[in-house]
Design an enzyme around this catalytic site. Sequence first.
Site, short mmCIF file in Angstrom:
data_model
loop_
_atom_site.label_atom_id
_atom_site.label_comp_id
_atom_site.label_asym_id
_atom_site.label_seq_id
_atom_site.Cartn_x
_atom_site.Cartn_y
_atom_site.Cartn_z
CG ASN A 62 -0.44 -0.22 2.51
OD1 ASN A 62 0.53 -0.95 2.68
ND2 ASN A 62 -1.01 0.41 3.52
CD GLU A 64 -1.47 4.75 4.41
OE1 GLU A 64 -1.03 5.63 5.19
OE2 GLU A 64 -2.13 3.77 4.80
CB CYS A 73 -5.28 -1.46 -1.61
SG CYS A 73 -6.62 -0.75 -0.65
CD GLU A 75 -5.05 -6.16 -0.96
OE1 GLU A 75 -4.62 -4.99 -0.95
OE2 GLU A 75 -5.65 -6.66 0.00
CB CYS A 112 -10.74 -3.19 0.88
SG CYS A 112 -10.14 -2.46 -0.66
CB CYS A 115 -8.59 -4.96 -3.30
SG CYS A 115 -7.45 -3.59 -2.98
N1 THU Z 1 -5.25 -1.49 2.50
C1 THU Z 1 -4.71 -2.34 1.59
O1 THU Z 1 -3.58 -2.19 1.15
N2 THU Z 1 -5.47 -3.39 1.18
C2 THU Z 1 -6.76 -3.61 1.58
O2 THU Z 1 -7.38 -4.54 1.08
C3 THU Z 1 -7.36 -2.77 2.60
C4 THU Z 1 -6.56 -1.63 3.09
C5 THU Z 1 -4.44 -0.33 2.92
C6 THU Z 1 -5.02 1.00 2.50
C7 THU Z 1 -4.46 1.92 3.54
O3 THU Z 1 -3.14 2.31 3.13
C8 THU Z 1 -4.33 1.05 4.79
O4 THU Z 1 -4.38 -0.30 4.33
C9 THU Z 1 -5.44 1.28 5.81
O5 THU Z 1 -6.68 1.21 5.24
#
Ligand code: THU
Length: 160
Positions: A62, A64, A73, A75, A112, A115
């Site tokens: 991920n 940000e 994310c 994935e 999530c 994704c």
């Molecule tokens: N995140 C992911 O990388 N994958 C997911 O399926 C859910 C959330 C990341 C997004 C964000 O940077 C952090 O986790 C918190 O939500």
Amino acid sequence: MREVKIEATLEVYDDISELPKAVKNLMNSAIEARNNAYAPYSKFNVGAAILLENDEVVIGSNQENACFPSGLCAERTAIYYAGAKYPGTKILMLAITASSQNQVTDKPIPPCGACRQSIAEYEIKQEQPIEIYFMGAKGKVVKSNSLANLLPLLFENSVL
Ligand code: THU
């Protein structure tokens, strides 16, 4: 009126050591990728690793952004890179691991909704299921034989 029942079967492994060797290797790549997450805001690191039919492994974590919705994310970082670099190559497996910088994440963390929708696109495109494995930082690993198990009633391009 009639009821329609939607069911999914998942497999649960007690620990990463129980996984078949190829999957364990892939999960270890996801763990390595997780270390390169850029998550200064959520403090939640996610790593993903994709095994392609040509034996290449594509990773993502991920990433940000100060403008929160601009982040992505793990994935999707991984699967879009796989689609960009190896467009015609089938995806066999996806391993995902997540860990909080504040606490030990010992529960499996599923991808999530956004994704799932993104992964579904590739599963439909390649006409072959993608095995999904997900875990926290340690502990149980959940396996789904196909993304379709994780996203019933998905939005598909056949309706467009
Ligand atoms: N995140 C992911 O990388 N994958 C997911 O399926 C859910 C959330 C990341 C997004 C964000 O940077 C952090 O986790 C918190 O939500």
